[in-house]
Design a protein around this motif. Structure first.
Motif, PDB file in Angstrom:
ATOM      1  N   PHE A 270       0.351   6.529   3.864  1.00 47.73           N
ATOM      2  CA  PHE A 270      -0.409   5.344   3.478  1.00 47.73           C
ATOM      3  C   PHE A 270      -0.025   4.147   4.338  1.00 47.73           C
ATOM      4  CE2 PHE A 270      -1.598   7.542  -0.489  1.00 47.73           C
ATOM      5  CZ  PHE A 270      -2.916   7.127  -0.601  1.00 47.73           C
TER       6      PHE A 270
ATOM      7  N   HIS B 161       0.816  -1.223   0.000  1.00 47.06           N
ATOM      8  CA  HIS B 161       0.000   0.000   0.000  1.00 47.06           C
ATOM      9  C   HIS B 161       0.849   1.271   0.000  1.00 47.06           C
ATOM     10  CE1 HIS B 161      -4.232  -1.627   1.216  1.00 47.06           C
ATOM     11  NE2 HIS B 161      -3.866  -1.956  -0.004  1.00 47.06           N
TER      12      HIS B 161
ATOM     13  N   PHE C 274      -6.303   5.125  -9.035  1.00 41.47           N
ATOM     14  CA  PHE C 274      -6.515   4.458  -7.755  1.00 41.47           C
ATOM     15  C   PHE C 274      -7.599   3.383  -7.871  1.00 41.47           C
ATOM     16  CE2 PHE C 274      -4.948   8.207  -4.917  1.00 41.47           C
ATOM     17  CZ  PHE C 274      -3.641   7.874  -5.223  1.00 41.47           C
TER      18      PHE C 274
ATOM     19  N   ASP D  18      -9.084   6.838  -0.952  1.00 35.17           N
ATOM     20  CA  ASP D  18      -7.656   6.945  -1.229  1.00 35.17           C
ATOM     21  C   ASP D  18      -7.247   8.388  -1.522  1.00 35.17           C
ATOM     22  OD1 ASP D  18      -7.481   4.208  -0.903  1.00 35.17           O
ATOM     23  OD2 ASP D  18      -7.726   3.786  -3.035  1.00 35.17           O
TER      24      ASP D  18
ATOM     25  N   HIS E  52      -6.236   0.322  -9.652  1.00 34.74           N
ATOM     26  CA  HIS E  52      -5.312  -0.349  -8.735  1.00 34.74           C
ATOM     27  C   HIS E  52      -6.080  -1.176  -7.712  1.00 34.74           C
ATOM     28  CE1 HIS E  52      -3.180  -0.227  -4.792  1.00 34.74           C
ATOM     29  NE2 HIS E  52      -2.167  -0.648  -5.516  1.00 34.74           N
ATOM     30  N   THR E  53      -7.127  -0.591  -7.128  1.00 34.90           N
ATOM     31  CA  THR E  53      -7.939  -1.309  -6.149  1.00 34.90           C
ATOM     32  C   THR E  53      -8.653  -2.488  -6.800  1.00 34.90           C
ATOM     33  OG1 THR E  53      -8.260   0.711  -4.873  1.00 34.90           O
ATOM     34  CG2 THR E  53      -9.792  -1.093  -4.452  1.00 34.90           C
TER      35      THR E  53
ATOM     36  N   GLY F  31       0.563   8.196  -7.068  1.00 36.67           N
ATOM     37  CA  GLY F  31       0.304   9.600  -6.763  1.00 36.67           C
ATOM     38  C   GLY F  31       1.295  10.540  -7.408  1.00 36.67           C
TER      39      GLY F  31
ATOM     40  N   ASP G 191       2.733   1.371  -3.540  1.00 38.52           N
ATOM     41  CA  ASP G 191       1.840   1.518  -4.692  1.00 38.52           C
ATOM     42  C   ASP G 191       1.287   2.931  -4.800  1.00 38.52           C
ATOM     43  OD1 ASP G 191       2.287  -1.139  -5.060  1.00 38.52           O
ATOM     44  OD2 ASP G 191       0.220  -1.794  -4.836  1.00 38.52           O
ATOM     45  N   TYR G 192       0.754   3.427  -3.699  1.00 44.09           N
ATOM     46  CA  TYR G 192       0.116   4.745  -3.750  1.00 44.09           C
ATOM     47  C   TYR G 192       1.137   5.867  -3.912  1.00 44.09           C
ATOM     48  CZ  TYR G 192      -4.397   2.709  -2.579  1.00 44.09           C
ATOM     49  OH  TYR G 192      -5.569   1.984  -2.616  1.00 44.09           O
TER      50      TYR G 192
ATOM     51  N   ARG H  88      -4.360  10.649   0.315  1.00 43.09           N
ATOM     52  CA  ARG H  88      -3.345  11.359  -0.475  1.00 43.09           C
ATOM     53  C   ARG H  88      -3.305  12.835  -0.104  1.00 43.09           C
ATOM     54  NH1 ARG H  88      -3.623  13.669  -5.976  1.00 43.09           N
ATOM     55  NH2 ARG H  88      -1.539  13.641  -6.901  1.00 43.09           N
TER      56      ARG H  88
END
Length: 396
Positions: free
Chosen positions: A335, A115, A135, A319, A138-139, A123, A118-119, A323
């Motif tokens: 995150f 997590h 996002f 998400d 990705h989820t 981002g 990835d974010y 961010r």
């Protein structure tokens, strides 16, 4: 507004890593009957393996977020994929209960990477105008990994045996790491450790702590429905396992569809707190309806499908809220901190719902799920109010 070529490449590689992470999370449960017979242990001992995985992941996820910001999210993601793969390969080669315990520790540590890394990558690499859709995709890749895992593991076990299945799922890690290797090698490191430590108080701000609580509420409510709703329907309403699983499948499938739709919503508003609050309020009301009011199978499937869609719809906005709470250059740490909420909810929730069923309170599962969704609504509204105050103060 379509993704640029480079954005599509990055989104594909990061979503592939997220897909593998969810396959790894659910790799062991489908094999439990085979592993019980092979190792001569009970389901309690096998359950301990999952508990160990979650405890390690919970304890290391926040520190891993700081590590991601310091050494680079791509390096961290490659390391997580390789470590997770190694965990299952070792479990298959060792062929013992001790090997499973070792795999749980290594895989839990690897899971803590995904997590925050990835974010942080998405981002920074995806344009603001469609980061919400990034996002959501990705989820969705994670949802897809969860859906594929049981069939993959059972098919691999049929072909290669339980040990071979563990090796096969482990090899997915290095395969997913390949597209990231070149960029990871040339990635720059973040600020020195002293600077990162100085930023810790900003990361543990009221907004970030609020979001961590928000994630706990999500984990508690979704865990109640996903793991205990079928048993609660059977005990409380006499619903058959087939019909209960039909309703649960509708909830899960429509959650995935809602995630995809939620990306478009997240890219078209800045009021992500209101989106989250509205979606959760409606989803909670529908869960109460489906759990407490006896109805036919078709209406129940429709109600739970609608609840699942609304639950998924808010995930990209969730998400985006995280961010927005991250200080510059510290997205990984934030995150990492808030994602710990998933582990907390995953550890605390099951004993609560199990106790309710053991004491003849199946309605409490649905009431509790809706109640925690209500708390998530309150947190989202409070966060939205804080955002409005900050915006007004900045405009003065």
């Amino acid at each position: 507004m379509s993704f640029a070529r480079e954005e599509r490449r990055i989104l594909g590689s990061v979503s592939g890593a997220h897909f593998v992470s969810h396959v790894h999370i659910l790799a062991l449960p489908p094999l439990f009957p085979l592993l019980r017979d092979s190792f001569g242990v009970g389901f309690v001992e096998l359950g301990l393996v999952l508990t160990l995985f979650n405890v390690v992941s919970a304890l290391t996820q926040a520190p891993m977020g700081f590590w991601v910001d310091r050494f680079g999210p791509r390096r961290a993601l490659v390391g997580g994929l390789l470590l997770g793969g190694l965990a299952f390969v070792l479990a298959g080669l060792m062929g013992s209960y001790a090997g499973l315990l070792l795999a749980a520790v290594l895989a839990g540590l690897a899971n803590a990477v995904y997590h925050p890394a990835d974010y942080a990558i998405l981002g920074a690499a995806v344009a603001e105008k469609h980061v919400g859709r990034a996002f959501s995709l990705h989820t969705f890749a994670g949802y897809l990994g969860s859906a594929v895992a049981p069939a993959f593991m059972l098919g691999a076990a049929w072909l290669f045996g339980a040990a071979g299945a563990l090796v096969a799922v482990g090899l997915l890690g290095p395969l997913a790491a390949l597209p990231l290797l070149r960029e990871a090698a040339g990635e720059r490191m973040g600020p020195p450790r002293a600077a990162a430590a100085a930023g810790a108080p900003r990361i543990l701000s009221p907004t970030v702590l609020l979001m961590t609580g928000f994630f706990v509420m999500i984990a508690l409510s979704s865990g109640a429905v996903g793991s205990f709703a079928v048993s609660a329907w059977e005990q409380g309403q006499g619903l058959s396992l087939v019909h209960g699983n039909m309703a649960l499948t509708a909830w899960l499938a429509m959650s995935a569809a809602g995630v995809l739709a939620g990306g478009w919503v997240a890219d078209r508003t800045r009021r992500h707190g209101l989106v989250a609050a509205g979606g959760f309020a409606a989803a909670g009301a529908l869960i109460l309806l489906g759990g407490l009011v006896p109805m036919g199978v078709a209406p129940l499937v429709a109600v739970m499908g609608a609840s699942g869609f609304l639950s998924g719809l808010i995930m990209p906005s969730r998400d985006m809220l995280v961010r927005a709470a991250a200080p510059p250059g510290q997205a990984g740490a934030v995150f990492g901190v808030v994602s710990t909420g998933f582990n907390i909810g995953g550890v605390v929730g099951p004993p609560i719902w199990g106790w309710m069923l053991d004491h003849g309170q199946p309605q409490g599962v649905f009431a509790g799920a809706a109640g925690f969704m209500g708390l998530a609504v309150a947190m989202a509204l409070w966060g939205e109010r804080r955002r409005a105050v900050r915006v007004a103060a900045a405009a003065e």
